[in-house]
Write a protein that holds these residues in place. Sequence first.
Motif, PDB file in Angstrom:
ATOM      1  N   UNK A 113       7.853  58.854  52.639  1.00 24.58           N
ATOM      2  CA  UNK A 113       7.408  57.542  53.105  1.00 24.58           C
ATOM      3  C   UNK A 113       6.816  56.783  51.924  1.00 24.58           C
ATOM      4  N   UNK A 114       7.512  55.750  51.474  1.00 25.60           N
ATOM      5  CA  UNK A 114       7.025  54.924  50.376  1.00 25.60           C
ATOM      6  C   UNK A 114       6.182  53.757  50.862  1.00 25.60           C
ATOM      7  N   UNK A 115       6.290  53.438  52.155  1.00 24.75           N
ATOM      8  CA  UNK A 115       5.669  52.224  52.683  1.00 24.75           C
ATOM      9  C   UNK A 115       4.196  52.431  53.006  1.00 24.75           C
ATOM     10  N   UNK A 116       3.865  53.536  53.697  1.00 24.44           N
ATOM     11  CA  UNK A 116       2.484  53.770  54.098  1.00 24.44           C
ATOM     12  C   UNK A 116       1.522  53.806  52.931  1.00 24.44           C
ATOM     13  N   UNK A 117       1.776  54.621  51.904  1.00 24.92           N
ATOM     14  CA  UNK A 117       0.879  54.639  50.746  1.00 24.92           C
ATOM     15  C   UNK A 117       0.814  53.292  50.021  1.00 24.92           C
ATOM     16  N   UNK A 118       1.949  52.589  49.948  1.00 21.20           N
ATOM     17  CA  UNK A 118       1.925  51.244  49.344  1.00 21.20           C
ATOM     18  C   UNK A 118       0.981  50.335  50.117  1.00 21.20           C
ATOM     19  N   UNK A 119       1.090  50.340  51.425  1.00 19.43           N
ATOM     20  CA  UNK A 119       0.265  49.461  52.258  1.00 19.43           C
ATOM     21  C   UNK A 119      -1.222  49.807  52.118  1.00 19.43           C
ATOM     22  N   UNK A 120      -1.538  51.103  52.033  1.00 20.40           N
ATOM     23  CA  UNK A 120      -2.937  51.520  51.998  1.00 20.40           C
ATOM     24  C   UNK A 120      -3.586  51.335  50.629  1.00 20.40           C
ATOM     25  N   UNK A 466       3.657  61.357  58.855  1.00 22.19           N
ATOM     26  CA  UNK A 466       2.485  61.839  58.137  1.00 22.19           C
ATOM     27  C   UNK A 466       2.939  62.502  56.833  1.00 22.19           C
ATOM     28  N   UNK A 467       3.384  61.707  55.904  1.00 24.67           N
ATOM     29  CA  UNK A 467       3.891  62.221  54.639  1.00 24.67           C
ATOM     30  C   UNK A 467       2.752  62.367  53.640  1.00 24.67           C
ATOM     31  N   UNK A 468       2.931  63.252  52.673  1.00 26.81           N
ATOM     32  CA  UNK A 468       1.951  63.476  51.625  1.00 26.81           C
ATOM     33  C   UNK A 468       1.946  62.275  50.677  1.00 26.81           C
ATOM     34  N   UNK A 469       0.843  61.535  50.575  1.00 28.71           N
ATOM     35  CA  UNK A 469       0.837  60.333  49.732  1.00 28.71           C
ATOM     36  C   UNK A 469       0.994  60.641  48.251  1.00 28.71           C
ATOM     37  N   UNK A 470       0.705  61.885  47.836  1.00 31.98           N
ATOM     38  CA  UNK A 470       0.864  62.213  46.415  1.00 31.98           C
ATOM     39  C   UNK A 470       2.331  62.220  46.002  1.00 31.98           C
ATOM     40  N   UNK A 471       3.235  62.480  46.961  1.00 34.76           N
ATOM     41  CA  UNK A 471       4.667  62.445  46.658  1.00 34.76           C
ATOM     42  C   UNK A 471       5.104  61.013  46.376  1.00 34.76           C
ATOM     43  N   UNK A 476       6.211  56.265  42.546  1.00 37.31           N
ATOM     44  CA  UNK A 476       5.741  55.006  41.968  1.00 37.31           C
ATOM     45  C   UNK A 476       5.638  55.143  40.445  1.00 37.31           C
ATOM     46  N   UNK A 477       5.129  56.307  39.976  1.00 32.73           N
ATOM     47  CA  UNK A 477       5.000  56.526  38.531  1.00 32.73           C
ATOM     48  C   UNK A 477       6.381  56.614  37.880  1.00 32.73           C
ATOM     49  N   UNK A 478       7.328  57.241  38.565  1.00 29.68           N
ATOM     50  CA  UNK A 478       8.691  57.305  38.030  1.00 29.68           C
ATOM     51  C   UNK A 478       9.279  55.909  37.864  1.00 29.68           C
ATOM     52  N   UNK A 479       9.066  55.033  38.863  1.00 33.10           N
ATOM     53  CA  UNK A 479       9.574  53.662  38.779  1.00 33.10           C
ATOM     54  C   UNK A 479       8.934  52.924  37.607  1.00 33.10           C
ATOM     55  N   UNK A 480       7.621  53.129  37.403  1.00 34.64           N
ATOM     56  CA  UNK A 480       6.929  52.473  36.292  1.00 34.64           C
ATOM     57  C   UNK A 480       7.440  52.999  34.950  1.00 34.64           C
ATOM     58  N   UNK A 481       7.705  54.295  34.882  1.00 32.40           N
ATOM     59  CA  UNK A 481       8.213  54.875  33.635  1.00 32.40           C
ATOM     60  C   UNK A 481       9.617  54.362  33.334  1.00 32.40           C
TER      61      UNK A 481
END
Length: 508
Positions: A113-120, A466-471, A476-481
């Motif tokens: 889940x990329x959306x939930x952590x982004x929103x939070x 309920x996905x692990x937000x660290x994943x 996100x870090x991969x996209x930035x790199x």
Amino acid sequence: MSHPIRHIVIVGGGSAGWLTAGVIAADHRAHAPDGLRVTLIESPDVAPIGVGEGTWPTMRDTLARIGVSETAFFRECDAAFKQGSRFDGWRGSDGADYYFHPFVLPQGYGETDLVGPWQREFAHVPFADLVSFQPHLCAQGRAPKQATTPEFAAVANYGYHLDAGKFGIFLRKHCLERLGVHYVPDHVTGIASHENGDIAALQTRAHGALAGDLFIDCTGMQSLLLGQHYGIGLVDQRHVLFNDSALAVQIPYPGEDSPIASQTTSTAQRAGWIWDIGLPTRRGIGHVYSSAHTSDDEAAADLCAYLGADASPRKLTFQPGYRREFWHRNCVAIGLSAGFIEPLEASALALVELSAALVSDDLPATRASIDIVARRFNDAFTYRWERVIEFLKLHYVLSRRPGAYWDDHRDERSVPPRLRELLALWRHRPPSRLDFHRIEEVFPSASWQYVLYGMGFTPEPGGTRRADPTVAAQYYREAADLTRRMLGALPSNRALIDHIRRHGLQKI
């Protein structure tokens, strides 16, 4: 009914007619003595519309399929790279907002889940900018590949911007010189039918009657065969998408080294929107609008305000909708003859590609098979047109811009029922493959996510996954790199296009 299909007759040229001819001729060996015969009739009295200057990445596969050189395509069609779309002023009331719909999938898409952590935690960052490197390439005018990357290969997924008039001429030359398509430059004056209602032959002004087994209508909005001859009407969509007019103009660059935009830019207006497409030698700009919500003079004034100068645009009108059937008896419509919806998200040429591919891949062997294939074709393209309309409507229904035009778009009565249901589901989870389950969806669920969250759609807190937000954080870090590495390695759009024009690209 056992009569074999040996001769395909295409009526109408332009991008639709010649793309269709190219795909069928390449797939079925029209150049060989034992191959399928493909004839294209193009009236010298009818000029092509010459718009539709944006493509999807699918065009790379189509051009490769018919054996085109990407180097020749860039040189002869005034082509440029397109890596997605940028939407300016669509979301809010002040017109200062923007977001990207890039052509690459989000990093880690489908894995978590990329959306939930982004929103939070990252809601201050635009969704596409966080999960994808491509908006950053577009923002800095970078190309999607390097000079050493072979033809049609990509570092970042890309489509094209092109000169539609030159594209039709380019395809015609390729079809005639390389693919064995027979060309009849003539005007159709009549249609002869078999007793069962099938088209038997087309009467032409100078070449007499031209018989065929399957006829493809690429005659544009007049729809000479399917619309006029068979009376297959349009399923009107003006109650969903109101735009029915456009003003188009071509603008030169200030200088020969002016930057070339890496995306189509769409800027919202009071009763429509303005497209801005960068080619190597000019920009193609136009205002698409609803004649029920503004006048031609007001639309022209808005266009001139965008340009910062006076202009004499060409006016186009259209009825938004698609044919009740696309394939009737031994006649199938492709391109504008099948329907037209405003060019937001550049779906017109993509639908031509999909249509030509399906006709070629599922080409009936005999007349007995035509009705079976026609039912499958009609089912596929009714589904595709409905999804395109819903996707375009998504851009409007989430806007908070003021004015009657935007209010009417938000009116629930103008929103297709399926889209209303999806928006209710997406309050609790992101768009996913569960919502778009066909193998060849027009827009993948990732595209719906880019637009949904770019337009400011706010899911309910928590959601259902309920996905692990660290994943997600790792992606996100991969996209930035990837962003840092690509910005350091990729040339500008103009630099790579200039290289292609001078030196060409390597063959795969």
